[in-house]
Design a protein around this motif. Structure first.
Motif, short mmCIF file in Angstrom:
data_model
loop_
_atom_site.label_atom_id
_atom_site.label_comp_id
_atom_site.label_asym_id
_atom_site.label_seq_id
_atom_site.Cartn_x
_atom_site.Cartn_y
_atom_site.Cartn_z
N SER A 117 81.83 28.81 65.81
CA SER A 117 83.10 28.15 65.49
C SER A 117 83.35 26.97 66.41
CB SER A 117 84.25 29.14 65.57
OG SER A 117 84.11 30.16 64.59
N TYR A 121 88.89 27.33 67.79
CA TYR A 121 88.25 28.62 67.56
C TYR A 121 86.92 28.76 68.30
CZ TYR A 121 91.53 28.47 63.65
OH TYR A 121 92.67 28.36 62.88
N ASN A 125 84.77 33.33 67.36
CA ASN A 125 86.00 33.79 66.73
C ASN A 125 85.67 34.82 65.64
OD1 ASN A 125 88.66 34.01 65.66
ND2 ASN A 125 88.17 32.43 64.16
N THR A 130 92.45 34.22 60.70
CA THR A 130 92.63 32.85 61.19
C THR A 130 92.29 31.84 60.10
OG1 THR A 130 90.35 32.59 61.98
CG2 THR A 130 91.91 33.68 63.47
N ASP A 132 90.06 29.60 60.47
CA ASP A 132 88.70 29.18 60.75
C ASP A 132 87.84 29.29 59.48
OD1 ASP A 132 86.43 28.42 62.12
OD2 ASP A 132 86.22 30.28 63.26
N GLY A 335 91.94 31.95 68.16
CA GLY A 335 90.86 32.84 67.79
C GLY A 335 91.08 34.25 68.28
#
Length: 343
Positions: A117, A121, A125, A130, A132, A335
Protein backbone atom coordinates in the motif's frame (compact mmCIF):
# COMPACT_ATOMS: atom_id res chain seq x y z
CA UNK A 1 33.00 -19.72 29.89
CA UNK A 2 31.11 -17.71 27.24
CA UNK A 3 28.97 -16.15 29.96
CA UNK A 4 32.02 -15.19 32.08
CA UNK A 5 33.76 -13.66 29.06
CA UNK A 6 30.66 -11.66 28.15
CA UNK A 7 30.28 -10.44 31.73
CA UNK A 8 33.92 -9.32 31.91
CA UNK A 9 33.70 -7.69 28.49
CA UNK A 10 30.52 -5.87 29.48
CA UNK A 11 32.15 -4.56 32.67
CA UNK A 12 35.20 -3.44 30.70
CA UNK A 13 32.96 -1.69 28.19
CA UNK A 14 31.12 0.14 30.98
CA UNK A 15 34.34 1.04 32.82
CA UNK A 16 35.86 2.39 29.60
CA UNK A 17 32.84 4.66 29.30
CA UNK A 18 33.54 6.02 32.80
CA UNK A 19 30.79 4.40 34.84
CA UNK A 20 30.26 1.26 36.90
CA UNK A 21 27.29 0.47 34.67
CA UNK A 22 26.52 2.40 31.53
CA UNK A 23 22.93 3.65 31.36
CA UNK A 24 21.38 1.29 28.79
CA UNK A 25 18.20 0.79 30.78
CA UNK A 26 17.13 -2.41 32.50
CA UNK A 27 18.38 -4.56 29.62
CA UNK A 28 21.93 -3.32 29.09
CA UNK A 29 23.50 -6.76 29.35
CA UNK A 30 20.78 -8.22 27.13
CA UNK A 31 21.58 -5.63 24.44
CA UNK A 32 25.31 -6.18 24.86
CA UNK A 33 24.88 -9.94 24.38
CA UNK A 34 22.80 -9.34 21.30
CA UNK A 35 25.60 -7.27 19.79
CA UNK A 36 28.11 -10.01 20.61
CA UNK A 37 25.84 -12.63 19.04
CA UNK A 38 25.32 -10.49 15.96
CA UNK A 39 29.04 -9.79 15.64
CA UNK A 40 29.77 -13.53 15.72
CA UNK A 41 27.33 -13.96 12.84
CA UNK A 42 24.41 -15.83 14.38
CA UNK A 43 22.17 -15.36 11.39
CA UNK A 44 18.86 -16.17 13.05
CA UNK A 45 18.03 -14.05 16.08
CA UNK A 46 15.41 -12.32 18.14
CA UNK A 47 16.30 -9.49 20.49
CA UNK A 48 14.42 -7.81 23.24
CA UNK A 49 12.61 -4.57 22.47
CA UNK A 50 10.10 -4.67 25.24
CA UNK A 51 9.20 -6.53 28.44
CA UNK A 52 6.49 -8.66 29.95
CA UNK A 53 6.28 -10.46 33.30
CA UNK A 54 8.70 -13.39 33.64
CA UNK A 55 12.40 -13.79 32.93
CA UNK A 56 13.49 -15.68 29.81
CA UNK A 57 16.81 -16.15 28.02
CA UNK A 58 16.33 -14.42 24.63
CA UNK A 59 19.06 -16.53 23.03
CA UNK A 60 17.79 -19.89 24.28
CA UNK A 61 17.94 -22.49 21.53
CA UNK A 62 19.94 -20.16 19.28
CA UNK A 63 23.46 -21.33 20.06
CA UNK A 64 24.18 -18.65 22.65
CA UNK A 65 23.60 -19.13 26.39
CA UNK A 66 23.31 -16.42 29.04
CA UNK A 67 23.25 -17.65 32.64
CA UNK A 68 20.03 -16.59 34.35
CA UNK A 69 21.74 -15.39 37.56
CA UNK A 70 23.75 -12.92 35.45
CA UNK A 71 20.75 -12.07 33.31
CA UNK A 72 18.65 -11.28 36.40
CA UNK A 73 21.26 -8.77 37.51
CA UNK A 74 20.50 -6.66 34.45
CA UNK A 75 16.75 -7.31 34.11
CA UNK A 76 13.78 -6.36 36.21
CA UNK A 77 12.65 -9.20 38.47
CA UNK A 78 9.57 -11.14 37.29
CA UNK A 79 9.65 -10.09 33.64
CA UNK A 80 9.43 -12.02 30.39
CA UNK A 81 10.73 -10.94 27.04
CA UNK A 82 8.94 -9.31 24.13
CA UNK A 83 10.92 -10.06 21.02
CA UNK A 84 11.25 -8.71 17.50
CA UNK A 85 11.64 -10.74 14.37
CA UNK A 86 11.82 -9.82 10.71
CA UNK A 87 10.67 -11.96 7.83
CA UNK A 88 11.93 -11.08 4.41
CA UNK A 89 9.40 -11.57 1.64
CA UNK A 90 9.07 -10.13 -1.84
CA UNK A 91 12.12 -7.98 -1.16
CA UNK A 92 10.35 -6.38 1.82
CA UNK A 93 10.67 -6.84 5.58
CA UNK A 94 7.62 -7.62 7.70
CA UNK A 95 8.12 -6.75 11.37
CA UNK A 96 6.74 -9.32 13.79
CA UNK A 97 6.51 -8.79 17.54
CA UNK A 98 6.18 -11.92 19.67
CA UNK A 99 5.50 -12.85 23.28
CA UNK A 100 7.33 -15.63 25.10
CA UNK A 101 4.13 -16.70 26.87
CA UNK A 102 2.98 -17.94 23.45
CA UNK A 103 6.25 -19.73 22.76
CA UNK A 104 5.73 -22.72 20.48
CA UNK A 105 2.55 -21.28 18.97
CA UNK A 106 2.49 -19.55 15.61
CA UNK A 107 1.67 -15.94 16.42
CA UNK A 108 2.73 -12.37 15.84
CA UNK A 109 1.77 -8.75 16.38
CA UNK A 110 2.64 -7.21 13.02
CA UNK A 111 3.68 -3.65 12.31
CA UNK A 112 2.97 -1.55 9.22
CA UNK A 113 6.11 -2.45 7.23
CA UNK A 114 6.39 -4.98 4.42
CA UNK A 115 3.28 -4.36 2.34
CA UNK A 116 2.37 -2.81 -1.00
CA UNK A 117 0.00 0.00 0.00
CA UNK A 118 1.00 3.62 -0.56
CA UNK A 119 0.25 7.06 0.83
CA UNK A 120 -1.38 7.15 4.26
CA UNK A 121 -1.79 3.36 4.07
CA UNK A 122 1.91 2.65 3.58
CA UNK A 123 2.52 -0.19 3.61
CA UNK A 124 1.06 -3.33 5.26
CA UNK A 125 -2.51 -2.09 5.59
CA UNK A 126 -4.87 -5.01 6.37
CA UNK A 127 -8.08 -3.04 6.88
CA UNK A 128 -10.89 -4.04 4.55
CA UNK A 129 -12.87 -1.10 5.93
CA UNK A 130 -10.38 1.46 4.64
CA UNK A 131 -10.45 3.30 1.33
CA UNK A 132 -7.22 1.62 0.27
CA UNK A 133 -7.00 -0.38 -2.97
CA UNK A 134 -8.72 -3.75 -2.51
CA UNK A 135 -5.93 -5.41 -4.50
CA UNK A 136 -3.33 -3.92 -2.16
CA UNK A 137 -5.24 -5.05 0.92
CA UNK A 138 -5.59 -8.59 -0.44
CA UNK A 139 -1.87 -8.79 -1.16
CA UNK A 140 -1.04 -7.41 2.29
CA UNK A 141 -3.30 -9.97 3.98
CA UNK A 142 -1.61 -12.74 2.01
CA UNK A 143 1.84 -11.53 3.06
CA UNK A 144 0.83 -11.20 6.72
CA UNK A 145 -0.49 -14.72 7.12
CA UNK A 146 2.43 -16.20 5.16
CA UNK A 147 4.85 -14.46 7.52
CA UNK A 148 3.22 -15.89 10.65
CA UNK A 149 1.32 -19.06 9.73
CA UNK A 150 1.86 -20.09 6.10
CA UNK A 151 -0.01 -23.35 6.70
CA UNK A 152 -3.23 -21.57 7.68
CA UNK A 153 -6.12 -19.60 6.17
CA UNK A 154 -6.69 -16.14 7.61
CA UNK A 155 -10.00 -15.42 9.36
CA UNK A 156 -10.92 -11.90 10.46
CA UNK A 157 -14.04 -10.22 11.82
CA UNK A 158 -16.20 -7.20 11.12
CA UNK A 159 -15.12 -5.47 14.31
CA UNK A 160 -17.70 -3.20 15.96
CA UNK A 161 -16.28 -2.45 19.46
CA UNK A 162 -18.56 -5.04 21.07
CA UNK A 163 -18.06 -7.72 23.72
CA UNK A 164 -19.15 -10.50 21.36
CA UNK A 165 -16.93 -13.58 20.93
CA UNK A 166 -17.61 -16.28 18.34
CA UNK A 167 -16.39 -19.85 17.82
CA UNK A 168 -14.83 -20.36 14.39
CA UNK A 169 -14.67 -23.79 12.74
CA UNK A 170 -14.13 -22.86 9.10
CA UNK A 171 -12.84 -20.03 6.96
CA UNK A 172 -15.25 -17.47 5.54
CA UNK A 173 -15.00 -15.10 2.61
CA UNK A 174 -13.80 -11.61 3.49
CA UNK A 175 -17.14 -10.02 2.55
CA UNK A 176 -18.96 -12.53 4.78
CA UNK A 177 -17.08 -11.70 7.95
CA UNK A 178 -19.01 -12.15 11.19
CA UNK A 179 -19.80 -9.04 13.23
CA UNK A 180 -17.91 -9.57 16.50
CA UNK A 181 -14.72 -8.51 18.27
CA UNK A 182 -13.24 -11.80 19.43
CA UNK A 183 -12.99 -15.38 18.24
CA UNK A 184 -11.89 -18.81 19.40
CA UNK A 185 -10.97 -21.94 17.46
CA UNK A 186 -9.46 -25.41 17.76
CA UNK A 187 -8.83 -25.81 14.04
CA UNK A 188 -5.13 -26.05 13.09
CA UNK A 189 -5.71 -24.73 9.58
CA UNK A 190 -7.18 -21.39 10.69
CA UNK A 191 -5.23 -18.22 11.54
CA UNK A 192 -7.21 -15.83 13.72
CA UNK A 193 -6.54 -12.18 12.87
CA UNK A 194 -7.43 -9.06 14.86
CA UNK A 195 -7.06 -5.59 13.32
CA UNK A 196 -6.05 -2.56 15.35
CA UNK A 197 -4.82 1.02 15.01
CA UNK A 198 -4.39 1.99 18.72
CA UNK A 199 -6.88 -0.45 20.27
CA UNK A 200 -5.51 -3.38 22.26
CA UNK A 201 -4.96 -6.73 20.50
CA UNK A 202 -5.00 -9.76 22.81
CA UNK A 203 -3.96 -13.28 21.77
CA UNK A 204 -4.91 -16.31 23.89
CA UNK A 205 -3.86 -19.96 23.99
CA UNK A 206 -4.43 -23.11 26.00
CA UNK A 207 -2.07 -25.71 24.58
CA UNK A 208 -3.53 -28.44 26.83
CA UNK A 209 -7.01 -28.20 25.33
CA UNK A 210 -5.74 -27.11 21.91
CA UNK A 211 -7.68 -23.84 21.86
CA UNK A 212 -6.60 -20.38 20.77
CA UNK A 213 -8.36 -17.02 20.79
CA UNK A 214 -7.95 -13.43 19.64
CA UNK A 215 -9.70 -10.28 20.83
CA UNK A 216 -9.95 -6.62 19.80
CA UNK A 217 -10.25 -4.45 22.91
CA UNK A 218 -10.99 -0.81 22.34
CA UNK A 219 -12.14 1.03 25.44
CA UNK A 220 -15.80 0.25 24.75
CA UNK A 221 -15.19 -3.44 24.22
CA UNK A 222 -12.79 -3.61 27.17
CA UNK A 223 -15.34 -2.12 29.55
CA UNK A 224 -18.11 -4.32 28.15
CA UNK A 225 -15.96 -7.41 28.76
CA UNK A 226 -14.68 -8.60 25.38
CA UNK A 227 -11.71 -10.36 26.98
CA UNK A 228 -13.97 -12.03 29.55
CA UNK A 229 -16.25 -13.21 26.73
CA UNK A 230 -13.24 -14.71 24.93
CA UNK A 231 -12.07 -16.55 28.04
CA UNK A 232 -15.59 -17.76 28.84
CA UNK A 233 -15.94 -19.17 25.33
CA UNK A 234 -12.59 -20.95 25.60
CA UNK A 235 -13.66 -22.47 28.93
CA UNK A 236 -17.00 -23.50 27.42
CA UNK A 237 -15.08 -25.37 24.71
CA UNK A 238 -12.86 -27.21 27.17
CA UNK A 239 -10.08 -24.88 28.31
CA UNK A 240 -9.13 -24.36 31.96
CA UNK A 241 -8.50 -20.80 33.13
CA UNK A 242 -5.19 -21.60 34.76
CA UNK A 243 -3.98 -23.16 31.50
CA UNK A 244 -4.83 -20.12 29.39
CA UNK A 245 -2.07 -17.62 28.63
CA UNK A 246 -2.65 -14.22 27.07
CA UNK A 247 -0.42 -11.69 25.34
CA UNK A 248 -1.35 -8.02 25.02
CA UNK A 249 0.24 -6.52 21.95
CA UNK A 250 1.32 -3.02 20.93
CA UNK A 251 -1.38 -0.38 21.48
CA UNK A 252 -1.80 3.26 22.37
CA UNK A 253 -0.08 3.91 25.70
CA UNK A 254 -1.00 6.20 28.55
CA UNK A 255 1.26 9.08 27.51
CA UNK A 256 -0.57 9.29 24.16
CA UNK A 257 -4.15 8.59 25.26
CA UNK A 258 -5.71 11.83 26.43
CA UNK A 259 -9.40 11.71 27.44
CA UNK A 260 -11.82 14.31 28.80
CA UNK A 261 -13.29 14.47 32.28
CA UNK A 262 -16.56 12.90 31.16
CA UNK A 263 -14.68 9.79 30.00
CA UNK A 264 -12.87 9.63 33.34
CA UNK A 265 -16.08 10.02 35.34
CA UNK A 266 -17.76 7.15 33.45
CA UNK A 267 -14.93 4.77 34.31
CA UNK A 268 -14.78 5.82 37.95
CA UNK A 269 -18.57 5.54 38.32
CA UNK A 270 -18.32 1.95 37.04
CA UNK A 271 -15.58 1.09 39.54
CA UNK A 272 -13.81 3.46 41.91
CA UNK A 273 -10.67 1.37 41.54
CA UNK A 274 -10.43 2.46 37.92
CA UNK A 275 -8.86 5.70 39.14
CA UNK A 276 -5.58 3.75 39.09
CA UNK A 277 -5.59 3.78 35.27
CA UNK A 278 -5.70 7.57 34.95
CA UNK A 279 -3.12 10.29 35.41
CA UNK A 280 -4.13 13.94 35.65
CA UNK A 281 -3.30 15.83 32.48
CA UNK A 282 -4.07 19.36 31.34
CA UNK A 283 -7.20 21.12 32.57
CA UNK A 284 -10.17 18.72 32.78
CA UNK A 285 -8.28 16.05 30.89
CA UNK A 286 -6.69 12.74 31.87
CA UNK A 287 -4.20 10.24 30.46
CA UNK A 288 -5.78 6.79 30.27
CA UNK A 289 -3.82 3.51 30.46
CA UNK A 290 -5.97 1.20 28.33
CA UNK A 291 -3.45 -1.70 28.12
CA UNK A 292 -3.11 -1.75 31.92
CA UNK A 293 -6.89 -1.79 32.26
CA UNK A 294 -7.12 -4.76 29.89
CA UNK A 295 -4.35 -6.52 31.82
CA UNK A 296 -6.27 -6.03 35.07
CA UNK A 297 -9.33 -7.68 33.55
CA UNK A 298 -7.22 -10.63 32.43
CA UNK A 299 -5.65 -11.03 35.87
CA UNK A 300 -9.06 -10.94 37.50
CA UNK A 301 -10.17 -13.74 35.15
CA UNK A 302 -7.54 -16.03 36.69
CA UNK A 303 -5.34 -16.78 33.70
CA UNK A 304 -2.14 -18.78 34.01
CA UNK A 305 0.20 -16.15 32.56
CA UNK A 306 -0.18 -12.69 31.02
CA UNK A 307 2.26 -10.53 29.09
CA UNK A 308 1.91 -6.91 28.04
CA UNK A 309 3.81 -4.84 25.50
CA UNK A 310 4.64 -1.20 26.20
CA UNK A 311 5.13 -0.28 22.54
CA UNK A 312 3.09 2.82 21.70
CA UNK A 313 1.29 2.65 18.35
CA UNK A 314 0.56 6.37 18.42
CA UNK A 315 4.15 7.46 19.01
CA UNK A 316 5.85 5.05 16.60
CA UNK A 317 4.72 6.31 13.20
CA UNK A 318 7.27 4.26 11.23
CA UNK A 319 6.22 1.02 12.93
CA UNK A 320 2.46 1.24 13.43
CA UNK A 321 -0.78 2.72 12.14
CA UNK A 322 -2.65 4.91 14.63
CA UNK A 323 -6.20 6.26 14.64
CA UNK A 324 -5.33 8.97 17.15
CA UNK A 325 -2.27 10.11 15.21
CA UNK A 326 -4.32 10.25 11.99
CA UNK A 327 -6.96 12.39 13.72
CA UNK A 328 -4.35 14.79 15.10
CA UNK A 329 -2.88 15.12 11.60
CA UNK A 330 -6.37 15.64 10.08
CA UNK A 331 -5.86 12.70 7.73
CA UNK A 332 -8.87 11.37 5.87
CA UNK A 333 -8.34 7.73 6.87
CA UNK A 334 -5.83 5.41 8.48
CA UNK A 335 -4.45 1.91 8.01
CA UNK A 336 -4.81 -1.11 10.27
CA UNK A 337 -2.17 -3.57 11.43
CA UNK A 338 -2.94 -7.18 12.27
CA UNK A 339 -2.23 -9.58 15.13
CA UNK A 340 -2.36 -13.28 14.21
CA UNK A 341 -2.41 -16.59 16.08
CA UNK A 342 -2.68 -20.12 14.71
CA UNK A 343 -2.27 -23.66 16.00
Amino acid sequence: MVTICCKLAYRAFCTYNGAASIDLGAYGFDLFCFLVAYATQFTKFCYSVDSFSQIENPFSGKGFSVALPIFRAFSLVSRTRFSWDARGAYGMTIEIYKSSVLSGISHGFLGRQGGVSTGIYKSLNIGLGTQDSRDHISENRKRAVEAVAPHATLVTLRQVHSAKAVFVEKAVLDDQRVEADAMVTHQPHLALGILTADCVPVLFADTVSGLIGAAHAGWKGAVAGVTDATIDLMVEKGALRHNIVAAIGPAIQQASYEVDDGFYQRFVADNLGNQAFFLKGRDEHWQFDLPAYVEKRLKKAGLGMISRSSLDTCQNSEQFFSYRRACLASEADYGRQISIIAL
